[in-house]
Design a protein around this motif. Structure first.
Motif, PDB file in Angstrom:
ATOM      1  N   ALA A  85     -77.995   1.370 -20.843  1.00 20.08           N
ATOM      2  CA  ALA A  85     -77.365   1.133 -19.538  1.00 20.08           C
ATOM      3  C   ALA A  85     -78.014   2.073 -18.535  1.00 20.08           C
ATOM      4  CB  ALA A  85     -75.860   1.384 -19.599  1.00 20.08           C
ATOM      5  N   ILE A  86     -78.205   1.584 -17.319  1.00 21.35           N
ATOM      6  CA  ILE A  86     -78.708   2.417 -16.230  1.00 21.35           C
ATOM      7  C   ILE A  86     -77.605   2.498 -15.188  1.00 21.35           C
ATOM      8  CG2 ILE A  86     -80.374   2.630 -14.352  1.00 21.35           C
ATOM      9  CD1 ILE A  86     -82.430   1.278 -16.112  1.00 21.35           C
ATOM     10  N   ILE A  87     -77.272   3.733 -14.825  1.00 21.22           N
ATOM     11  CA  ILE A  87     -76.263   3.990 -13.803  1.00 21.22           C
ATOM     12  C   ILE A  87     -76.936   4.742 -12.669  1.00 21.22           C
ATOM     13  CG2 ILE A  87     -74.119   5.227 -13.300  1.00 21.22           C
ATOM     14  CD1 ILE A  87     -73.374   4.791 -16.263  1.00 21.22           C
ATOM     15  N   CYS A  88     -76.708   4.296 -11.446  1.00 23.51           N
ATOM     16  CA  CYS A  88     -77.285   4.952 -10.269  1.00 23.51           C
ATOM     17  C   CYS A  88     -76.136   5.496  -9.419  1.00 23.51           C
ATOM     18  CB  CYS A  88     -78.122   3.951  -9.465  1.00 23.51           C
ATOM     19  SG  CYS A  88     -78.965   4.717  -8.068  1.00 23.51           S
ATOM     20  N   THR A  89     -76.239   6.768  -9.048  1.00 25.42           N
ATOM     21  CA  THR A  89     -75.195   7.425  -8.263  1.00 25.42           C
ATOM     22  C   THR A  89     -75.787   7.928  -6.949  1.00 25.42           C
ATOM     23  OG1 THR A  89     -74.130   8.136 -10.303  1.00 25.42           O
ATOM     24  CG2 THR A  89     -73.453   9.244  -8.292  1.00 25.42           C
ATOM     25  N   HIS A  90     -75.090   7.629  -5.850  1.00 23.56           N
ATOM     26  CA  HIS A  90     -75.471   8.120  -4.523  1.00 23.56           C
ATOM     27  C   HIS A  90     -74.403   9.098  -4.059  1.00 23.56           C
ATOM     28  CE1 HIS A  90     -78.711   5.195  -3.351  1.00 23.56           C
ATOM     29  NE2 HIS A  90     -78.209   4.600  -4.400  1.00 23.56           N
ATOM     30  N   HIS A  91     -74.827  10.294  -3.687  1.00 20.34           N
ATOM     31  CA  HIS A  91     -73.917  11.330  -3.212  1.00 20.34           C
ATOM     32  C   HIS A  91     -74.373  11.774  -1.828  1.00 20.34           C
ATOM     33  CE1 HIS A  91     -71.411  14.917  -3.204  1.00 20.34           C
ATOM     34  NE2 HIS A  91     -72.477  15.589  -2.820  1.00 20.34           N
ATOM     35  N   LYS A  92     -73.459  11.722  -0.858  1.00 23.28           N
ATOM     36  CA  LYS A  92     -73.793  12.183   0.487  1.00 23.28           C
ATOM     37  C   LYS A  92     -73.031  13.466   0.780  1.00 23.28           C
ATOM     38  CE  LYS A  92     -75.212   8.072   2.903  1.00 23.28           C
ATOM     39  NZ  LYS A  92     -75.002   7.172   4.025  1.00 23.28           N
ATOM     40  N   ALA A  93     -73.765  14.446   1.288  1.00 16.92           N
ATOM     41  CA  ALA A  93     -73.157  15.713   1.688  1.00 16.92           C
ATOM     42  C   ALA A  93     -74.021  16.360   2.751  1.00 16.92           C
ATOM     43  CB  ALA A  93     -73.013  16.647   0.493  1.00 16.92           C
ATOM     44  N   ARG A  94     -73.388  16.867   3.754  1.00 23.94           N
ATOM     45  CA  ARG A  94     -74.065  17.583   4.840  1.00 23.94           C
ATOM     46  C   ARG A  94     -75.262  16.825   5.393  1.00 23.94           C
ATOM     47  NH1 ARG A  94     -74.709  21.911   1.069  1.00 23.94           N
ATOM     48  NH2 ARG A  94     -72.640  22.077   0.231  1.00 23.94           N
ATOM     49  N   GLY A  95     -75.110  15.537   5.585  1.00 22.51           N
ATOM     50  CA  GLY A  95     -76.155  14.735   6.181  1.00 22.51           C
ATOM     51  C   GLY A  95     -77.303  14.368   5.265  1.00 22.51           C
ATOM     52  N   ARG A  96     -77.233  14.759   4.009  1.00 26.08           N
ATOM     53  CA  ARG A  96     -78.293  14.434   3.056  1.00 26.08           C
ATOM     54  C   ARG A  96     -77.726  13.560   1.945  1.00 26.08           C
ATOM     55  NH1 ARG A  96     -81.542  19.437   1.057  1.00 26.08           N
ATOM     56  NH2 ARG A  96     -82.905  17.750   0.369  1.00 26.08           N
ATOM     57  N   GLU A  97     -78.594  12.738   1.395  1.00 23.49           N
ATOM     58  CA  GLU A  97     -78.167  11.894   0.286  1.00 23.49           C
ATOM     59  C   GLU A  97     -78.951  12.260  -0.961  1.00 23.49           C
ATOM     60  OE1 GLU A  97     -76.884   7.421  -0.654  1.00 23.49           O
ATOM     61  OE2 GLU A  97     -78.735   7.600   0.508  1.00 23.49           O
ATOM     62  N   MET A  98     -78.202  12.451  -2.037  1.00 22.84           N
ATOM     63  CA  MET A  98     -78.811  12.708  -3.336  1.00 22.84           C
ATOM     64  C   MET A  98     -78.615  11.465  -4.179  1.00 22.84           C
ATOM     65  SD  MET A  98     -77.841  15.598  -6.115  1.00 22.84           S
ATOM     66  CE  MET A  98     -78.674  15.682  -7.669  1.00 22.84           C
ATOM     67  N   VAL A  99     -79.670  11.060  -4.856  1.00 25.06           N
ATOM     68  CA  VAL A  99     -79.615   9.911  -5.752  1.00 25.06           C
ATOM     69  C   VAL A  99     -79.913  10.412  -7.164  1.00 25.06           C
ATOM     70  CG1 VAL A  99     -80.616   7.668  -6.332  1.00 25.06           C
ATOM     71  CG2 VAL A  99     -80.363   8.344  -3.940  1.00 25.06           C
ATOM     72  N   VAL A 100     -79.062  10.020  -8.107  1.00 28.93           N
ATOM     73  CA  VAL A 100     -79.276  10.354  -9.510  1.00 28.93           C
ATOM     74  C   VAL A 100     -79.214   9.054 -10.300  1.00 28.93           C
ATOM     75  CG1 VAL A 100     -78.398  11.589 -11.533  1.00 28.93           C
ATOM     76  CG2 VAL A 100     -78.198  12.624  -9.261  1.00 28.93           C
ATOM     77  N   VAL A 101     -80.250   8.810 -11.083  1.00 27.84           N
ATOM     78  CA  VAL A 101     -80.300   7.631 -11.940  1.00 27.84           C
ATOM     79  C   VAL A 101     -80.255   8.125 -13.382  1.00 27.84           C
ATOM     80  CG1 VAL A 101     -81.591   5.562 -12.579  1.00 27.84           C
ATOM     81  CG2 VAL A 101     -81.673   6.401 -10.229  1.00 27.84           C
ATOM     82  N   THR A 102     -79.352   7.552 -14.169  1.00 24.15           N
ATOM     83  CA  THR A 102     -79.156   7.987 -15.554  1.00 24.15           C
ATOM     84  C   THR A 102     -79.410   6.831 -16.508  1.00 24.15           C
ATOM     85  OG1 THR A 102     -77.453   9.535 -14.805  1.00 24.15           O
ATOM     86  CG2 THR A 102     -77.506   9.025 -17.152  1.00 24.15           C
ATOM     87  N   LEU A 103     -80.179   7.098 -17.542  1.00 29.32           N
ATOM     88  CA  LEU A 103     -80.405   6.143 -18.620  1.00 29.32           C
ATOM     89  C   LEU A 103     -79.536   6.551 -19.794  1.00 29.32           C
ATOM     90  CD1 LEU A 103     -81.922   3.819 -20.077  1.00 29.32           C
ATOM     91  CD2 LEU A 103     -83.663   5.527 -20.706  1.00 29.32           C
ATOM     92  N   LEU A 104     -78.691   5.638 -20.247  1.00 28.63           N
ATOM     93  CA  LEU A 104     -77.850   5.857 -21.424  1.00 28.63           C
ATOM     94  C   LEU A 104     -78.366   4.987 -22.548  1.00 28.63           C
ATOM     95  CD1 LEU A 104     -74.336   5.690 -19.720  1.00 28.63           C
ATOM     96  CD2 LEU A 104     -75.680   7.719 -20.253  1.00 28.63           C
TER      97      LEU A 104
END
Length: 180
Positions: A119-138
């Motif tokens: 499974a691939i899960i993609c997470t978008h996190h926004k904080a202080r005007g920046r976006e962090m993207v984390v993609v995880t392979l399970l």
């Protein structure tokens, strides 16, 4: 003016904001992602936060599916100790998209899934005007096939994440000893 529009368009196409489609089958049954998993690989547009002791180095070992949420049972390494945690991502109106509160608000997308394998899960996190993207392979097994890893790398490239930002977790301490 048209040069400016072209530049903006190309920037958007190559950004990590790529559209999330979810599993290819629109009738995919989300309950199939339930069960035991092994975190196999991760990638991020901010790889420095993925260090072994980083707050974003989350090692999922079980997903519980409820009618309204995905409940992630995981471990995080804090001061060298594997700490068990449970996080709940609540369904949104959009199919295969969830909201999770962790260090702010995160949009979690269930992406590619082969319920028996990966499974691939993609997470978008926004904080202080920046976006962090984390993609995880399970993976359903502690090891991951080369084909699955190649597919994961291809997915990451399509979302603007290239090999230097990918961490192969199968070669790290994934808190396997702490799993129940």
């Amino acid at each position: 003016m048209s040069l400016l529009l072209l530049a903006v368009g190309l920037t958007l196409l190559s950004s990590t904001q790529a559209r999330h489609w979810g599993p290819q089958d629109p009738n995919f049954n989300e309950t199939l992602v339930g069960g035991n998993w092994f975190s196999a690989a991760m990638a991020s547009n901010q790889p420095q936060l993925m260090k072994a002791a980083g707050a974003r180095r989350i090692l999922i070992h079980h997903i519980q599916v409820t009618p309204r949420a995905l409940r992630f049972h995981l471990h995080q390494r804090i001061n060298g100790v594997c700490v068990p945690t449970v996080m709940t991502a609540n369904k949104t109106k959009k199919k295969f998209q969830y909201l999770l509160e962790y260090i702010g608000q995160n949009r979690v997308f269930l992406e590619k899934v082969d319920p028996k394998s990966y499974a691939i899960i993609c997470t978008h996190h926004k904080a202080r005007g920046r976006e962090m993207v984390v993609v995880t392979l399970l993976s359903r097994t502690p090891e991951v096939s080369r084909d699955t890893l190649r597919m994961f790398l291809s997915y990451c490239r399509k979302h603007g994440l290239h090999e230097p930002s990918v961490i192969d977790l199968t070669r790290t301490d994934r808190c396997l000893h702490a799993r129940q």
